[in-house]
Scaffold this active site. Structure first.
Site, PDB file in Angstrom:
ATOM      1  N   CYS A  50      28.932  31.115  30.134  1.00 25.56           N
ATOM      2  CA  CYS A  50      28.409  30.031  30.961  1.00 25.56           C
ATOM      3  C   CYS A  50      27.408  30.652  32.127  1.00 25.56           C
ATOM      4  O   CYS A  50      26.465  29.770  32.453  1.00 25.56           O
ATOM      5  CB  CYS A  50      29.315  29.045  31.497  1.00 25.56           C
ATOM      6  SG  CYS A  50      30.507  29.835  32.876  1.00 25.56           S
ATOM      7  N   ALA A 186      39.675  22.829  25.322  1.00 25.45           N
ATOM      8  CA  ALA A 186      41.062  23.288  25.256  1.00 25.45           C
ATOM      9  C   ALA A 186      41.103  24.739  25.538  1.00 25.45           C
ATOM     10  O   ALA A 186      41.995  25.482  25.095  1.00 25.45           O
ATOM     11  CB  ALA A 186      42.124  22.898  24.101  1.00 25.45           C
TER      12      ALA A 186
END
Length: 417
Positions: A50, A186
């Site tokens: 990210c 998840a």
């Protein structure tokens, strides 16, 4: 061939740019194979998180890497060049060591990047992208990261992205225990966030994931429930806090879905944290009056808290990185000598065997052993000295000084010799 690190991170590019250059996990192996197939690229690995997208390569030049990166993301090279850092050789080595040690992270000293780097190395290995240079580089990087974490306090007092999300939520809501919290995805980041939010004992904790079984496995750790991602539009109005981090290449929460959820909620506020790159939530959602949307870049100030207290540790860690970079460059330099050293030894061995065979035959004929040994030693020394003497005698006058210095260093000759 040189080592290069080319990429961008949270310091050089906003999330709107980073998401355009991001690689999904399932893309990495094929991307590495494609990159190493480029002319002049011998080894390669790709890290995409990210906060960063970086190419590490043993290649002829950096231009090939830049052009490939732009083409692979269907972008113009000139449009992304201003956001990129291009680090050759020792600078690349130093950068990789700092990344592995958490010194280049938004959360100073965080450990998640080390796991992400190891995942990237494994993908590159399986795709055939690693050779001796990059493999040596990454193994040294892992060693440096271990030294930094064990010998400095770089990880002390750090505020993680997950903890920052909780702090922001507590600024908006008086008590998280009265709220319903939804986690979308998840993966490791969601698990970290769920751990922090679960500690506040929310009224309800749910996990939405494409694979229901994986979502249920995560939710069960915190006494929560799970549902399939396809149910999200209908379920969204039930949650006061939404934290999302998936590997989707397109937004999974659109403006229309959030507008409908707010209407059902009768305009009760919603706190949303989008930790994905590319983003999971359409940016326009942040403009809605009842939505508080934060991205990874928005959390940067909170996660940087504690840096001042750890500046001494940063100095210590950088010292380890600098020394290690010097050691690795020395290792690379030594590796470059290996073919020449091997060829020199092979040549000496051929000369030795030739003279030994000749001497053995003379001894078998009954020649005087002392005379045979004398002949062997003279012949061997003459052959070993032939190349340097010929180089000195045949060199131009402009080369004499350099050759004389080289011969004196090689044979440990002094001025009086």
């Amino acid at each position: 061939m040189s080592l290069f690190a080319l990429g961008l991170n949270h310091e050089t590019a906003p999330i709107a740019v980073r998401e355009k250059l991001a690689f999904a996990p399932e893309e990495l192996a094929a991307a590495v194979a494609e990159l190493t197939a480029q002319k002049g690229v011998h080894e390669a690995a790709i890290v995409s998180t990210c906060n960063r997208t970086e190419l590490y390569a043993a290649a002829r030049d950096e231009a090939t890497l830049l052009n490939w990166l732009a083409a692979s993301r269907q972008l113009d090279a000139a449009s992304i060049a201003p956001y990129l850092y291009r680090l050759p050789d020792r600078e690349a080595v130093r950068h990789v060591f700092r990344v592995a040690s958490g010194l280049d992270s938004m959360v100073l000293g965080e450990t998640q990047i080390l796991g992400q780097l190891k995942d990237a190395v494994r993908e590159a290995q399986e795709a055939g992208g690693l050779g001796s240079s990059l493999n040596g580089l990454f193994q040294k990087a892992f060693s440096v990261a271990k030294a930094v974490r064990s010998e400095t306090g770089i990880g002390a007092n750090s505020v993680s992205m997950a903890a920052a999300g909780v702090k922001l939520a507590e600024r908006l809501f008086p008590d998280i225990a009265d709220l319903n919290v939804l986690f979308i995805g998840a993966g490791e980041m969601i698990e970290l966030c769920a751990t922090h939010f679960a500690a506040r004992k929310p009224r309800r904790l749910s996990v939405a994931n494409r694979t229901l079984e994986r979502g249920q496995a995560l939710a069960s750790q915190f006494g929560g429930d799970a549902f399939a991602l396809a149910e999200l539009p209908d379920r969204l109005p039930q949650y006061d806090i939404v934290v999302t981090s998936t590997a989707s290449q397109l937004p999974i929460i659109g403006l229309g879905a959030v507008e409908r959820a707010i209407k059902v909620r009768k305009h009760r506020p919603v706190f949303m944290v989008d930790l994905a790159v590319p983003r999971d939530v359409e940016p326009e959602v942040g403009a809605l009056p009842d939505v508080y949307l934060y991205t990874v870049d928005d959390l940067s100030e909170l996660v940087r808290q504690g840096r001042a207290e750890r500046q001494h540790a940063v100095v210590e860690a950088d010292g380890i990185v600098e020394r290690s970079a010097d050691e690795f460059m020395q290792w690379l330099d030594n590796r470059a000598l290996v073919p020449t050293i091997r060829a020199l030894k092979d040549q000496a061995e051929r000369l030795r065997r030739h003279e030994l065979d000749r001497a053995t035959k003379l001894l078998a004929k009954g020649e005087d052993p002392a005379a045979v040994l004398e002949s062997l030693s003279l012949s061997l020394s003459n052959k070993l000295l032939h190349a340097p003497l010929a180089a000195l005698n045949q060199a131009d006058a402009s080369q004499h000084g350099e050759l004389i210095d080289a011969v004196r260093r090689l044979y440990h000759l002094h001025e009086g010799d």
